[in-house]
Write an enzyme that holds these catalytic residues in place. Structure first.
Site, short mmCIF file in Angstrom:
data_model
loop_
_atom_site.label_atom_id
_atom_site.label_comp_id
_atom_site.label_asym_id
_atom_site.label_seq_id
_atom_site.Cartn_x
_atom_site.Cartn_y
_atom_site.Cartn_z
N LYS A 1 -17.52 -16.00 3.49
CA LYS A 1 -18.93 -15.71 3.72
C LYS A 1 -19.69 -15.30 2.46
O LYS A 1 -19.24 -14.44 1.71
CB LYS A 1 -19.07 -14.58 4.75
CG LYS A 1 -18.53 -14.95 6.14
CD LYS A 1 -18.71 -13.78 7.09
CE LYS A 1 -18.23 -14.12 8.49
NZ LYS A 1 -18.40 -12.99 9.43
N GLY B 1 -12.91 -3.60 1.51
CA GLY B 1 -14.29 -3.17 1.68
C GLY B 1 -14.72 -2.14 0.64
O GLY B 1 -15.85 -2.16 0.15
N ARG C 1 0.83 -1.21 0.00
CA ARG C 1 0.00 0.00 0.00
C ARG C 1 0.87 1.27 0.00
O ARG C 1 0.47 2.28 -0.57
CB ARG C 1 -0.94 -0.01 1.21
CG ARG C 1 -2.08 -0.99 1.07
CD ARG C 1 -3.09 -0.86 2.17
NE ARG C 1 -4.27 -1.68 1.90
CZ ARG C 1 -5.37 -1.69 2.64
NH1 ARG C 1 -5.44 -0.92 3.71
NH2 ARG C 1 -6.39 -2.45 2.32
N GLY D 1 -8.77 -8.04 0.41
CA GLY D 1 -7.49 -8.18 1.09
C GLY D 1 -6.91 -9.56 1.06
O GLY D 1 -5.72 -9.75 0.77
#
Length: 399
Positions: free
Chosen positions: A200, A376, A39, A353
């Site tokens: 999920k 996100g 990053r 991620g």
């Protein structure tokens, strides 16, 4: 497409810029050693562009979740040292982000000089989008640059509130991220395949609803595959599922609209009896599982099938690993997908991620077209939601 202005669209030579970066990087446990500086490196094109324009730079970022309290373990000081090394120039550091010392250090910056402020989240005003806090930040500079795509979905002071007080523009990284993801959904080169995994269904269901109307194929893997297999009345043993999403999974599986994407489930899976990396691993046909089997990866037949679909596609969006890739015996599915992308000529967009971590883990990051820095944020953009850090730039520049 938005009408946001970027730092390439405006004349900002010689100005002092407050640059919101995303330096929320991981550290080796219990140390101040950065374990992945991707990053930080992703911000370099924007920083160099501004330096070349003779700007002085005040950088601000969050790190972790200190919840408004000072935590020495979440200081950005080690990041200043790493950034200095990468840029091969001194990066000054100040131990606060809004204080007399911060203001004094910012005011003394010369052309091309850089100051990194301490963790924004040491102040409650950051996450509360407190306008008084945002105004204090704004007083450190003449223009604001948002290059923190990974935080662009947060309505925080350094993302949203700050734009009320300074001329605000997109950095090169943020603009690149938004363009790649928006183009993938609005103008994909067909065939377009989405590879969706991770733990999920709840994290991906809105993305799937949207992509189903755009993509040709959606290949399912990871822990979420168990919920879809259960929804198709396959035996999934002792694998974890999200029972609340069974009906939505069935809706996607039973969709009769021929214009929707083909939803593809694993043909075979790798299972264990106990969720440990030293367990016995066995490949079984999907649905032919014992009551105590736990799915930890897609199987070899599925991996080959998904790879063949990838090779026939011109656009690939991959979000979520196919299994527990950190375990050698449960890594083959994720590696197979990564290798197929690395060896292909398609446009490959990697988001999330854990997916980025997996590509880095296998050393294949350089062979991907675009690796997103936002987990996100990329998911919310793919869902069709507007990001505060992008909308605020549009609103500011359109008046």
């Amino acid at each position: 497409m938005t009408s946001r202005l970027t730092i390439e669209d405006v004349e900002i030579s010689g100005r002092r810029a407050l640059v919101r970066v995303d330096y929320n990087v991981p550290f080796q446990e219990g140390t101040s050693i950065i374990s992945d500086d991707s990053r930080i490196k992703a911000s370099i094109p924007t920083l160099r562009h501004l330096i070349d324009k003779g700007c002085s730079l005040v950088l601000c970022s969050h790190l972790g979740r200190p919840k408004g309290k000072r935590d020495p373990q979440l200081s950005l000081k080690p990041i200043a040292k790493r950034l200095s090394k990468i840029l091969e120039q001194e990066v000054q550091f100040v131990e606060d982000c809004v204080s007399e010392s911060a203001a004094a250090a910012a005011s003394k910056l010369g052309k091309g000089e850089i100051l990194l402020l301490e963790n924004l989240r040491f102040h409650r005003g950051e996450e509360e989008n407190n306008l008084a806090f945002a105004k204090q930040l704004s007083e450190l500079a003449e223009v604001y640059i948002n290059d923190a795509f990974g935080a662009a979905h947060r309505a925080h002071a350094s993302i949203l509130g700050i734009t009320k007080f300074l001329p605000s523009y997109a950095g090169l990284l943020l603009d690149k991220e938004v363009n790649y993801l928006e183009n993938a959904l609005s103008h994909p080169k067909l065939p377009f395949t989405a590879i969706l995994g991770g733990a999920k269904v709840s994290d991906k269901i809105k993305v799937m609803d949207r992509i189903a109307k755009i993509a040709d194929n959606i290949c399912i893997g990871g822990g979420m595959a168990a919920t879809f297999l259960a929804a198709s009345n396959k035996e999934i043993g002792n694998s974890s599922i999200e029972a609340d999403f069974i009906s939505q999974a069935q809706t996607l599986l039973n969709e009769n609209d021929p214009t929707n994407a083909k939803l593809i489930l694993p043909i075979d899976v790798v299972v264990v009896k106990t969720f440990q990396k030293d367990s016995d691993f066995l490949a079984k046909s999907a649905g032919d599982l014992d009551y105590d089997d736990i799915i930890v990866d897609i199987g070899p037949t599925t991996a080959d099938y998904y790879s063949s679909i990838i090779q026939k596609s011109n656009t690939i969006l991959w979000n979520g690993p196919m299994g527990v890739y950190e375990w050698e015996k449960a890594s083959a599915g994720t590696y197979s997908v990564a290798k197929a992308l690395a060896n292909g000529n398609m446009l490959s967009i990697i988001g999330g991620g854990s997916t980025v971590d997996a590509v880095n883990f296998f050393g294949l990051q350089a062979q991907m077209t675009h690796i997103s820095t936002g987990g996100g944020a990329s998911l919310e953009l793919l869902e069709g939601r507007e990001l505060p850090g992008v909308v605020s730039l549009r609103e500011k520049t359109e008046g």
